[in-house]
Write a protein that holds these residues in place. Structure first.
Motif, short mmCIF file in Angstrom:
data_model
loop_
_atom_site.label_atom_id
_atom_site.label_comp_id
_atom_site.label_asym_id
_atom_site.label_seq_id
_atom_site.Cartn_x
_atom_site.Cartn_y
_atom_site.Cartn_z
N ARG A 28 -22.98 18.54 -22.65
CA ARG A 28 -23.71 19.73 -23.11
C ARG A 28 -23.11 21.21 -24.14
N ILE A 29 -21.96 20.66 -23.93
CA ILE A 29 -21.59 21.67 -25.49
C ILE A 29 -21.97 21.45 -26.54
N GLU A 30 -22.54 21.83 -27.67
CA GLU A 30 -22.64 21.54 -28.76
C GLU A 30 -21.88 21.26 -30.03
N THR A 171 -20.59 30.55 -20.47
CA THR A 171 -22.26 30.98 -20.73
C THR A 171 -22.78 30.33 -21.25
N GLY A 172 -23.30 28.87 -20.98
CA GLY A 172 -24.48 27.85 -21.99
C GLY A 172 -23.39 26.08 -21.54
N PHE A 173 -22.88 26.43 -20.81
CA PHE A 173 -22.30 24.88 -20.27
C PHE A 173 -22.76 24.46 -19.02
N GLY A 174 -23.77 25.32 -19.14
CA GLY A 174 -24.41 24.91 -17.11
C GLY A 174 -24.35 25.00 -16.36
N GLU A 175 -24.23 24.80 -15.31
CA GLU A 175 -24.18 25.32 -13.58
C GLU A 175 -22.88 25.00 -13.43
#
Length: 230
Positions: A28-30, A171-175
């Motif tokens: 998930r982490i770009e 933030t932005g790493f998913g739930e």
């Protein structure tokens, strides 16, 4: 306050173990997906080590990746839940052990020595000098230390370009991330000074770039022990 930050950091990795495992395994982490995962694997493989210690291994992705290259790896982490998740996917070339940074010196005899030590986005605490000094006891003669960390020129944030504690909210790493994580920011000058003071000599420095923005994503350092200078 340092103890409070240290405890909060450790508690974060306990509380967020499931969320972090999912974020890594689902890619998930770009920055990891596009740049930093490949950068650290390539740097390790280029050294052709027989045995690697992954310090702060998390859920074990790097050890598994190195095993695919035929490299024996040991992963250590203070988070019991993360080590449990790593062990669930272990194989004949990977081994994991619950071990905090403060325990490295005491566990050196059990861990043995390694051709390469890796700290991949793992050196988040302050003070770090005791950890960096303890690593010398784990390194084979002629071995190397690889550190990948956030690029200091990109990670200072609103607090400016000065050493100090920051907060990662994931933030932005998913739930699923239930607890923020304090981490200690260092300037490039501070990193190089600290490494020199703890007996490490810089071999090379790389700045892996984002393929679209062409801005540095991380700082990658290859180091040797000062006593090996000759």
């Amino acid at each position: 306050m340092q103890r409070d930050h240290h405890e909060q950091l450790q508690l974060s990795w306990q509380a967020n173990a499931d969320a972090w495992t999912a974020a890594v395994r689902e890619r998930r982490i770009e920055s990891r997906r596009l740049v930093t995962d490949a950068a650290i694997v390539q740097a390790v493989v280029a050294l052709a080590p027989k045995r690697v210690l992954d310090i702060g291994c998390g859920e074990g992705w790097l050890c598994r990746g190195l095993a695919e290259q035929g490299i024996e790896s040991v992963g250590v982490d203070a988070s019991v839940p993360l080590i449990d998740r790593a062990q669930a996917l272990s194989n004949e070339r990977t081994r994991y052990r619950v071990c905090g940074y403060g325990e490295l010196a005491n566990q050196a005899a059990q861990l043995g020595r390694f051709d390469v030590l890796v700290c991949n986005f793992a050196l988040l605490e302050d003070p770090l000098a005791p950890t960096l000094e303890a690593l010398h006891e784990l390194l084979e003669s002629g071995g190397r230390l690889l550190i990948q960390t956030l690029h200091p020129w990109r990670a200072g944030g609103a607090s400016g370009y000065r050493d100090g504690w920051r907060v990662e909210t994931f933030t932005g790493f998913g739930e699923g991330f239930s607890q923020a994580m304090p981490w200690f920011f260092r300037t490039l000058e501070s990193w190089l000074t600290l490494l020199r003071q703890t007996g490490w000599r810089l071999q090379w420095l790389q700045e892996p770039l984002h393929p679209q923005s062409e801005q540095p994503v991380s700082l990658l350092l290859l180091l040797s022990a000062e006593q090996d200078r000759a």
